[in-house]
Enzyme design. Structure first.
Site, PDB file in Angstrom:
ATOM      1  CG  ASN A  50      66.730  57.310 -11.294  1.00 43.83           C
ATOM      2  OD1 ASN A  50      65.697  57.946 -11.541  1.00 43.83           O
ATOM      3  ND2 ASN A  50      67.470  56.749 -12.247  1.00 43.83           N
TER       4      ASN A  50
ATOM      5  CB  THR B  87      34.927  26.310  16.905  1.00 48.81           C
ATOM      6  OG1 THR B  87      33.994  25.273  17.190  1.00 48.81           O
ATOM      7  CG2 THR B  87      35.819  26.549  18.130  1.00 48.81           C
ATOM      8  CG  HIS B  88      33.199  24.872  12.927  1.00 42.14           C
ATOM      9  ND1 HIS B  88      33.867  24.405  11.823  1.00 42.14           N
ATOM     10  CD2 HIS B  88      33.770  24.262  14.003  1.00 42.14           C
ATOM     11  CE1 HIS B  88      34.792  23.522  12.196  1.00 42.14           C
ATOM     12  NE2 HIS B  88      34.762  23.430  13.530  1.00 42.14           N
TER      13      HIS B  88
ATOM     14  CB  SER C 131      17.606  53.234   7.334  1.00 40.54           C
ATOM     15  OG  SER C 131      16.729  53.240   6.225  1.00 40.54           O
TER      16      SER C 131
ATOM     17  CE  LYS D  68      18.755  48.315   9.300  1.00 42.35           C
ATOM     18  NZ  LYS D  68      18.848  48.266   7.846  1.00 42.35           N
TER      19      LYS D  68
ATOM     20  CG  ASN E 286      22.053  50.701   9.194  1.00 43.34           C
ATOM     21  OD1 ASN E 286      21.390  49.742   9.603  1.00 43.34           O
ATOM     22  ND2 ASN E 286      21.620  51.530   8.270  1.00 43.34           N
TER      23      ASN E 286
ATOM     24  CD  GLU F 196      27.461  47.719   7.567  1.00 44.20           C
ATOM     25  OE1 GLU F 196      26.777  46.972   6.877  1.00 44.20           O
ATOM     26  OE2 GLU F 196      27.060  48.829   7.972  1.00 44.20           O
TER      27      GLU F 196
ATOM     28  CE1 TYR G 184      62.417  55.613 -10.649  1.00 46.67           C
ATOM     29  CE2 TYR G 184      62.544  56.001 -13.014  1.00 46.67           C
ATOM     30  CZ  TYR G 184      61.887  56.156 -11.805  1.00 46.67           C
ATOM     31  OH  TYR G 184      60.694  56.844 -11.751  1.00 46.67           O
TER      32      TYR G 184
ATOM     33  CE  LYS H 180      57.335  58.467  -5.983  1.00 44.61           C
ATOM     34  NZ  LYS H 180      57.377  57.307  -6.882  1.00 44.61           N
TER      35      LYS H 180
HETATM   36  N1  ARG Z   1      58.665  60.988 -10.367  1.00 44.56           N
HETATM   37  C1  ARG Z   1      59.626  59.941 -10.449  1.00 44.56           C
HETATM   38  C2  ARG Z   1      59.152  58.750  -9.589  1.00 44.56           C
HETATM   39  O1  ARG Z   1      58.224  58.920  -8.895  1.00 44.56           O
HETATM   40  C3  ARG Z   1      60.937  60.423  -9.951  1.00 44.56           C
HETATM   41  C4  ARG Z   1      62.117  59.684 -10.499  1.00 44.56           C
HETATM   42  C5  ARG Z   1      62.199  59.921 -11.984  1.00 44.56           C
HETATM   43  N2  ARG Z   1      63.386  59.374 -12.534  1.00 44.56           N
HETATM   44  C6  ARG Z   1      63.566  59.264 -13.860  1.00 44.56           C
HETATM   45  N3  ARG Z   1      64.666  58.741 -14.234  1.00 44.56           N
HETATM   46  N4  ARG Z   1      62.631  59.589 -14.706  1.00 44.56           N
HETATM   47  O2  ARG Z   1      59.676  57.669  -9.640  1.00 44.56           O
END
Ligand code: ARG
Length: 463
Positions: free
Chosen positions: A114, A159-160, A281, A287, A289, A294, A321, A329
């Site tokens: 954690n 503007t606008h 295109s 064309k 583009n 975009e 936790y 992630k």
């Molecule tokens: N893979 C977990 C995460 O991304 C790591 C921490 C996991 N901790 C636990 N108490 N299960 O958060």
């Protein structure tokens, strides 16, 4: 009965995971990109265990060498964790034990995944913030060089999305440099809160082992350490803050992109896209583009989405936790990739992907009523109250529109019938370049003011 002891769990577990659940639970497929930081954090932890006498100096060295060996094997493509490793933290610990034997089992003393994952993520994000800062600077430089060349190039200001008043093109581009500077400042501020060490908070409550959080923190160049272990392992504010700052970067890029898309249209035709950044295109041979702006405009949605996802993820979460955090992630990784790629693509677009069509810009600012305010200002200079002058010029514009002429086409005798104060010098005032030149208030588009801005940005960006 399948014993789970090949896994890292304690002997409390008898059975292995259902294979679907094992994959569902695992984060190794994406958190492997935290490997460098996981090794850095573990090395700092191992050294600290040695310094504190929790393990012997020799054991600490063995741990560190083993961890460096993993780094080497990874860079040679020889470290390939599998789903059953679950996450990068377990994968490294397992590999370490394989490499150096039982002493590897001492690495996790006084630590939990954690505080470990929080450390890794902060170390990773700190580096990426520094990279994004450089990407933002590159964008500023690309815009700046174009601005410097185009102080006296005029472009309609809106503007606008209605023609308002003409501008120095440099002034228009400098506005985006200002936005990018705010983005950089915001990231710098977020970085302060990323740069705090949770390491040593252990699972949630701290540890009975005599660790030193100061040592690991300074080893990893953190600015400070979390004061409360519960807060340390459950704080993801910095993730939300980073995604907020990233969202604004993408919002700014989407606005710039939208302008480029408009400018490249036949209706505006203010720029020509070069072959370096435009596509054709598959069906329509004529064309060209603006795919790059975009795509960037479209990609902004992903980052806004991740911000929303993270706010929702932390909402109502009890301390400390929770596995929900594993979701942070992919949100961060995808946002960083999106922001970095978008910044680089837009920088390239301004470096070699577009050419301003000066004749078109010149025609545009010379064929409208965007000098009407200046007629009113002309009378104001002769002590006519602004509102009165404004009403009168409105009438002159209306009449001109009916007659299909521009203000510059009105003969002097006619001007005099509108007001006796009009003199020959009104024609000079109507020139688009005079209109721009006269906007000398601080922060205005007047050439002298813009020149000062260019000067100060050159110093900031190229010194
Ligand atoms: N893979 C977990 C995460 O991304 C790591 C921490 C996991 N901790 C636990 N108490 N299960 O958060």
């Amino acid at each position: 009965m399948e014993k789970a002891l090949s896994k890292t769990w304690s002997e409390r577990f008898d059975k292995g995971l259902n294979p679907f659940i094992e994959k569902f639970n695992a984060s190794i497929e994406f958190d492997i990109c935290l490997l460098e930081e996981d090794l850095d954090g573990s090395i700092a932890h191992a050294r600290m265990l040695g310094i504190q006498g929790i393990i012997t100096k020799e054991e600490a060295i063995k741990l560190e060498n083993g961890l460096q060996q993993i780094r080497k094997e990874a860079s040679d493509g020889l470290f390939q964790p599998v789903i059953s490793d679950e996450d990068v933290h377990f994968a490294v610990e397992k590999k370490l034990i394989e490499l150096i034997g039982p002493v590897g089992k001492k690495l996790h003393t006084g630590r939990s995944r954690n505080d470990q994952v929080g450390t890794d993520l902060r170390l990773w994000l700190r580096k990426r913030i520094d990279e994004i800062d450089m990407d933002l600077e590159r964008l500023q430089k690309s815009l700046f060089l174009l601005a410097e060349e185009n102080l006296y190039t005029l472009i309609p200001g809106y503007t606008h999305l209605q023609r308002a008043q003409p501008l120095s093109l440099a002034h228009h581009l400098l506005a985006y440099i200002e936005m990018a500077q705010r983005d950089r400042n915001r990231l710098k501020d977020v970085r302060k809160r990323v740069n705090i060490s949770p390491l040593g908070a252990a699972a949630l409550a701290g540890t009975s082992i005599s660790i030193s959080r100061k040592i690991t923190s300074s080893e990893l160049h953190f600015q400070d350490i979390y004061s409360n272990s519960l807060d340390a392992v459950s704080d993801r504010d910095f993730v939300v803050e980073f995604l907020g700052a990233s969202s604004l970067i993408m919002a700014h890029l989407s606005r710039l992109s939208e302008e480029v898309i408009l400018w490249a249209s036949e209706e505006f035709a203010f720029i020509q896209l070069t072959d370096r950044c435009a596509t054709g295109s598959s069906l329509m041979p004529q064309k060209k583009n603006p795919d790059v702006p975009e795509l960037v405009r479209g990609k902004s949605g992903r980052v806004f989405g991740h911000l929303q996802a993270m706010l929702t993820m932390i909402k109502g979460l009890p301390l400390a936790y929770n596995k929900d955090f594993q979701e942070d992630k992919e949100a961060i990784f995808d946002s960083v990739k999106t922001v970095k790629n978008s910044l680089i693509a837009i920088s390239i677009l301004f470096e070699e992907g577009l050419i301003f069509r000066k004749e078109r810009l010149n025609d545009a600012v010379s064929s409208d009523f965007s000098n009407a305010t200046d007629v009113a200002d002309y009378l104001v200079a002769k002590d006519i109250p602004f509102r009165e002058a404004y009403q009168l010029v409105g009438r002159i514009v209306k009449i001109s529109l009916e007659e299909g002429i521009l203000l510059k086409d009105i003969p002097l005798e006619r001007w005099k019938t509108f007001h006796k104060f009009f003199e020959k010098d009104i024609y000079e005032k109507l020139l688009p370049s005079s209109v721009v030149e006269s906007r000398l208030s601080t922060g205005g588009t007047g050439f002298e003011r813009v020149k000062e801005q260019l000067f100060s940005w050159r110093k900031k960006l190229f010194n």
